[in-house]
Scaffold this motif. Structure first.
Motif, PDB file in Angstrom:
ATOM      1  N   LEU A  95      95.228  85.246 102.400  1.00  0.00           N
ATOM      2  CA  LEU A  95      95.590  85.335 103.813  1.00  0.00           C
ATOM      3  C   LEU A  95      97.097  85.182 104.007  1.00  0.00           C
ATOM      4  CD1 LEU A  95      92.723  83.330 105.578  1.00  0.00           C
ATOM      5  CD2 LEU A  95      92.987  85.804 105.366  1.00  0.00           C
ATOM      6  N   ILE A  96      97.724  84.248 103.289  1.00  0.00           N
ATOM      7  CA  ILE A  96      99.173  84.079 103.402  1.00  0.00           C
ATOM      8  C   ILE A  96      99.888  85.342 102.939  1.00  0.00           C
ATOM      9  CG2 ILE A  96     101.166  82.801 102.523  1.00  0.00           C
ATOM     10  CD1 ILE A  96      99.479  81.277 104.599  1.00  0.00           C
ATOM     11  N   SER A  97      99.427  85.938 101.841  1.00  0.00           N
ATOM     12  CA  SER A  97     100.042  87.165 101.330  1.00  0.00           C
ATOM     13  C   SER A  97      99.872  88.314 102.312  1.00  0.00           C
ATOM     14  CB  SER A  97      99.431  87.530  99.977  1.00  0.00           C
ATOM     15  OG  SER A  97      99.648  86.509  99.027  1.00  0.00           O
ATOM     16  N   LEU A  98      98.721  88.384 102.947  1.00  0.00           N
ATOM     17  CA  LEU A  98      98.486  89.420 103.955  1.00  0.00           C
ATOM     18  C   LEU A  98      99.425  89.237 105.142  1.00  0.00           C
ATOM     19  CD1 LEU A  98      96.731  91.725 105.186  1.00  0.00           C
ATOM     20  CD2 LEU A  98      95.273  89.917 106.125  1.00  0.00           C
ATOM     21  N   LEU A  99      99.562  88.003 105.627  1.00  0.00           N
ATOM     22  CA  LEU A  99     100.439  87.739 106.762  1.00  0.00           C
ATOM     23  C   LEU A  99     101.894  88.047 106.420  1.00  0.00           C
ATOM     24  CD1 LEU A  99      98.916  84.400 108.119  1.00  0.00           C
ATOM     25  CD2 LEU A  99      98.657  86.690 109.089  1.00  0.00           C
ATOM     26  N   GLU A 100     102.310  87.725 105.199  1.00  0.00           N
ATOM     27  CA  GLU A 100     103.680  88.029 104.779  1.00  0.00           C
ATOM     28  C   GLU A 100     103.920  89.533 104.823  1.00  0.00           C
ATOM     29  OE1 GLU A 100     106.958  89.247 102.342  1.00  0.00           O
ATOM     30  OE2 GLU A 100     104.859  89.653 101.848  1.00  0.00           O
ATOM     31  N   HIS A 101     102.954  90.304 104.343  1.00  0.00           N
ATOM     32  CA  HIS A 101     103.087  91.768 104.340  1.00  0.00           C
ATOM     33  C   HIS A 101     103.135  92.318 105.763  1.00  0.00           C
ATOM     34  CE1 HIS A 101     102.320  95.962 103.150  1.00  0.00           C
ATOM     35  NE2 HIS A 101     101.504  95.987 104.174  1.00  0.00           N
ATOM     36  N   MET A 102     102.262  91.825 106.628  1.00  0.00           N
ATOM     37  CA  MET A 102     102.210  92.335 107.991  1.00  0.00           C
ATOM     38  C   MET A 102     103.475  91.978 108.754  1.00  0.00           C
ATOM     39  SD  MET A 102      98.176  91.679 108.906  1.00  0.00           S
ATOM     40  CE  MET A 102      98.243  92.530 110.469  1.00  0.00           C
ATOM     41  N   SER A 103     103.979  90.758 108.531  1.00  0.00           N
ATOM     42  CA  SER A 103     105.208  90.348 109.203  1.00  0.00           C
ATOM     43  C   SER A 103     106.400  91.164 108.724  1.00  0.00           C
ATOM     44  CB  SER A 103     105.452  88.855 108.948  1.00  0.00           C
ATOM     45  OG  SER A 103     106.719  88.459 109.414  1.00  0.00           O
ATOM     46  N   ARG A 104     106.535  91.292 107.413  1.00  0.00           N
ATOM     47  CA  ARG A 104     107.693  91.999 106.853  1.00  0.00           C
ATOM     48  C   ARG A 104     107.709  93.471 107.255  1.00  0.00           C
ATOM     49  NH1 ARG A 104     107.419  94.221 101.985  1.00  0.00           N
ATOM     50  NH2 ARG A 104     105.769  92.774 101.374  1.00  0.00           N
ATOM     51  N   ASN A 105     106.529  94.078 107.369  1.00  0.00           N
ATOM     52  CA  ASN A 105     106.441  95.499 107.711  1.00  0.00           C
ATOM     53  C   ASN A 105     106.151  95.742 109.187  1.00  0.00           C
ATOM     54  OD1 ASN A 105     106.543  97.066 104.980  1.00  0.00           O
ATOM     55  ND2 ASN A 105     105.205  95.308 104.592  1.00  0.00           N
TER      56      ASN A 105
END
Length: 349
Positions: free
Chosen positions: A196-206
């Motif tokens: 979930l943290i990795s998903l949120l990082e991806h969504m935020s960065r992109n």
């Protein structure tokens, strides 16, 4: 937009999260880190009275609110009593597979925050001394903790500040191999938290916005049954991300995202499960659908508490649950991809 999963970030995150000591009831330090993650990504973060975390991700529509859940709490132990010989008897937090604790290293934390190292051992620990050293049951009645201090009496242990009710942290022994395996205690459910943290990082960065407002609920008492008994009232459907079971009569491997159709609490929402299967199949993910014979989730806790939601459960395949667990990076990646598709693909039921 197709998702490119950052393998290095995922594995770094899972290692960082696994390094925290966080048995049910002692999740303060790890929740501070979860809040820092949310702040780094630019998402609102709040905590409940009992210490669960809520990360809010605004969506294109607030017609419904999607809940995602994973739990940071792990199995553990507490000091039950101090023996006359200066060892500790323990009581379990959650349900670790106790024979796997024989020989495990641990840390005792006093109420004052002082840490002492120790080892779980049988009360017949020496093969050269005890005839039953190999056959004595490995259970709390026949095990104790040897403290790495010069103590040989109850009073000497008490002088260290150790007393009943102190938490005992079990060493997770985390290793990440060159071949992509993550082996550690407590991948259930810190592997999913890392997803979930990795998903949120991806969504935020992109700058990716989900179809619906999404609330990520990080629970702190799942291993003892009431992690998500409370969830925000505006959540209309909840996808628990927890470990996928591997074993006899099951199809899941350490490379799959597992979609659970039913666990000990009964069937999950048919339409949600069907959509997850369609997304996984249509996007060539490695997935399976399984029945979990002895299992409960945060969705089950939320439903038992009376929340009017639909619920489903997915997660990376994890071998040897509640013991020395193992999964593979591919299972984490397939799990991340399926959650991403669920949040961003138009449709649903």
């Amino acid at each position: 937009m197709e998702m490119t999963v950052n393998k290095e970030y995922v594995l770094k995150t899972v290692k960082e999260i696994l390094d925290f000591n966080s048995p049910s009831g002692f999740c303060f330090e790890i929740m501070e880190r979860i809040g820092e993650f949310a702040k780094e990504f630019g998402y609102e973060f709040e905590t409940t009275r009992k210490g669960c975390g809520i990360i809010t991700v605004p969506g294109k529509s607030s017609e419904r609110v999607v809940g995602l859940s994973a739990h940071v709490d792990t199995l553990g132990a507490m000091v039950r009593s101090i023996t006359s010989g200066g060892t500790l008897k323990f009581t379990l937090v959650g349900s670790p597979t106790v024979p796997t604790l024989d020989g495990a290293y641990c840390t005792i934390r006093t109420r004052q925050g002082v840490l002492y190292s120790g080892t779980f051992l049988s009360t017949s620990p020496a093969a050269h001394v005890y005839e039953d050293s190999r056959t004595k049951p490995r259970d709390p009645q026949n095990m104790e903790i040897r403290i790495d201090e010069s103590v040989s009496s109850k009073s000497e242990v008490e002088a260290l500040g150790i007393c009943a009710g102190d938490f005992i942290f079990i060493d997770p022994k985390t290793r990440i191999t060159e071949s992509g395996f993550v082996k550690s205690r407590f991948i259930d459910d810190k592997g999913s938290v890392a997803c979930l943290i990795s998903l949120l990082e991806h969504m935020s960065r992109n700058r990716i916005v989900p179809e619906y407002t999404t609330k990520v609920f990080i629970s702190t008492y799942e291993e003892v049954g009431h992690g998500s008994a409370y969830i925000p009232a505006d959540i209309t459907e909840m996808l628990a991300v927890d470990m996928g079971c591997i074993g006899e009569d099951l199809s899941c491997t350490e490379y799959d995202v597992s979609i659970c159709a039913k666990d000990s609490g009964g069937p999950y929402d048919y339409n949600m499960v069907s959509r997850l299967v369609e997304l996984a199949k249509g996007n060539q993910l490695k997935y399976v659908v399984d029945i979990y014979p002895m299992y409960g989730s945060d969705v089950g806790a939320a439903l038992s508490a009376g929340n009017d939601i639909r619920g489903a459960l997915i997660g990376p395949g994890v071998h040897a649950s509640h013991g020395m667990e193992r999964t593979h990076y591919e299972a984490l990646e397939n799990t991340i991809r399926l959650i991403y598709l669920y949040l961003t693909e138009p449709g649903g039921n």
